[in-house]
Design a protein around this motif. Structure first.
Motif, PDB file in Angstrom:
ATOM      1  N   GLN A   3      -3.936  -2.462  -0.552  1.00 11.72           N
ATOM      2  CA  GLN A   3      -2.958  -1.633  -1.263  1.00 11.72           C
ATOM      3  C   GLN A   3      -1.550  -2.065  -0.862  1.00 11.72           C
ATOM      4  O   GLN A   3      -1.282  -2.339   0.302  1.00 11.72           O
ATOM      5  CB  GLN A   3      -3.171  -0.162  -0.891  1.00 11.72           C
ATOM      6  CG  GLN A   3      -2.154   0.766  -1.474  1.00 11.72           C
ATOM      7  CD  GLN A   3      -2.316   2.195  -0.961  1.00 11.72           C
ATOM      8  OE1 GLN A   3      -3.283   2.535  -0.316  1.00 11.72           O
ATOM      9  NE2 GLN A   3      -1.336   3.011  -1.243  1.00 11.72           N
ATOM     10  N   LYS A  70       1.627   7.381  -4.473  1.00  9.50           N
ATOM     11  CA  LYS A  70       0.250   7.340  -3.997  1.00  9.50           C
ATOM     12  C   LYS A  70       0.215   7.458  -2.473  1.00  9.50           C
ATOM     13  O   LYS A  70       1.241   7.332  -1.803  1.00  9.50           O
ATOM     14  CB  LYS A  70      -0.459   6.092  -4.490  1.00  9.50           C
ATOM     15  CG  LYS A  70       0.185   4.793  -4.109  1.00  9.50           C
ATOM     16  CD  LYS A  70      -0.413   3.628  -4.879  1.00  9.50           C
ATOM     17  CE  LYS A  70       0.187   2.293  -4.529  1.00  9.50           C
ATOM     18  NZ  LYS A  70       1.610   2.182  -4.474  1.00  9.50           N
ATOM     19  N   ILE A 155      -2.014   1.126   6.057  1.00 11.22           N
ATOM     20  CA  ILE A 155      -2.574   0.356   4.943  1.00 11.22           C
ATOM     21  C   ILE A 155      -3.468  -0.779   5.435  1.00 11.22           C
ATOM     22  O   ILE A 155      -4.503  -1.064   4.845  1.00 11.22           O
ATOM     23  CB  ILE A 155      -1.447  -0.178   4.029  1.00 11.22           C
ATOM     24  CG1 ILE A 155      -0.806   0.988   3.277  1.00 11.22           C
ATOM     25  CG2 ILE A 155      -1.949  -1.218   3.062  1.00 11.22           C
ATOM     26  CD1 ILE A 155       0.425   0.602   2.492  1.00 11.22           C
TER      27      ILE A 155
END
Length: 157
Positions: A3, A70, A155
């Motif tokens: 991501q 997000k 992440i």
């Protein structure tokens, strides 16, 4: 697929120093920056960014960010009410003064905002623009750099 981190800037009232630093640091760390406002905002500095222009209605930029953000993204905003909405979604939110909004401090900040607004409405204090200086920017830069690296670690894991 990894991501990619996006840094969202509620750009209508965000100082140029903050925008330019954010874009530079994001570029160095393979993150994206998206500015959202009701008019075009230019940035001078190194790196690329996206510019989203929303309708000129109340909260249009906030609503756009809220829909698009997000998990693990970062939002930079001075708007305490918007910060509360972001926190309810679990979004990392900071302001341009180097403050991290948290579930522990947001209610107090909302109360202080409401109190200050009431004082201004009855004429006991004047609403004024306090300006933005190097000290405020340094507080932001230190906070942002710390938060950026925390979110990048999340992440990667």
């Amino acid at each position: 697929m990894v991501q990619k981190l996006t840094i969202w800037i509620d750009a209508d009232s965000c100082p140029a120093l903050v925008r330019n630093h954010t874009i530079k640091m994001a570029s160095r760390n393979n993150a994206e920056v998206t500015l959202v406002a009701n008019h075009e905002i230019k940035c001078n500095g190194e790196g690329t960014y996206n510019m989203i222009i929303c309708e000129k209605e109340k909260d249009a930029a906030d609503n756009y960010i809220l829909e698009a953000v997000k998990e693990n993204d970062i939002v930079i905003t001075r708007d305490i009410v918007f910060a509360d909405r972001l926190l309810s979604k679990g979004i990392c939110t900071i302001n341009d003064r180097g403050n991290i909004f948290t579930s522990e401090n947001i209610k107090e900040r909302l109360s202080q905002r409401d109190f200050d607004l009431q004082l201004a409405q009855i004429g006991l204090v004047e609403h004024f623009h306090e300006g933005y200086d190097k000290k405020k920017f340094a507080l932001f830069a230190n906070c942002f750099d710390k938060v950026l690296h925390q979110q990048l670690r999340k992440i990667k894991n």
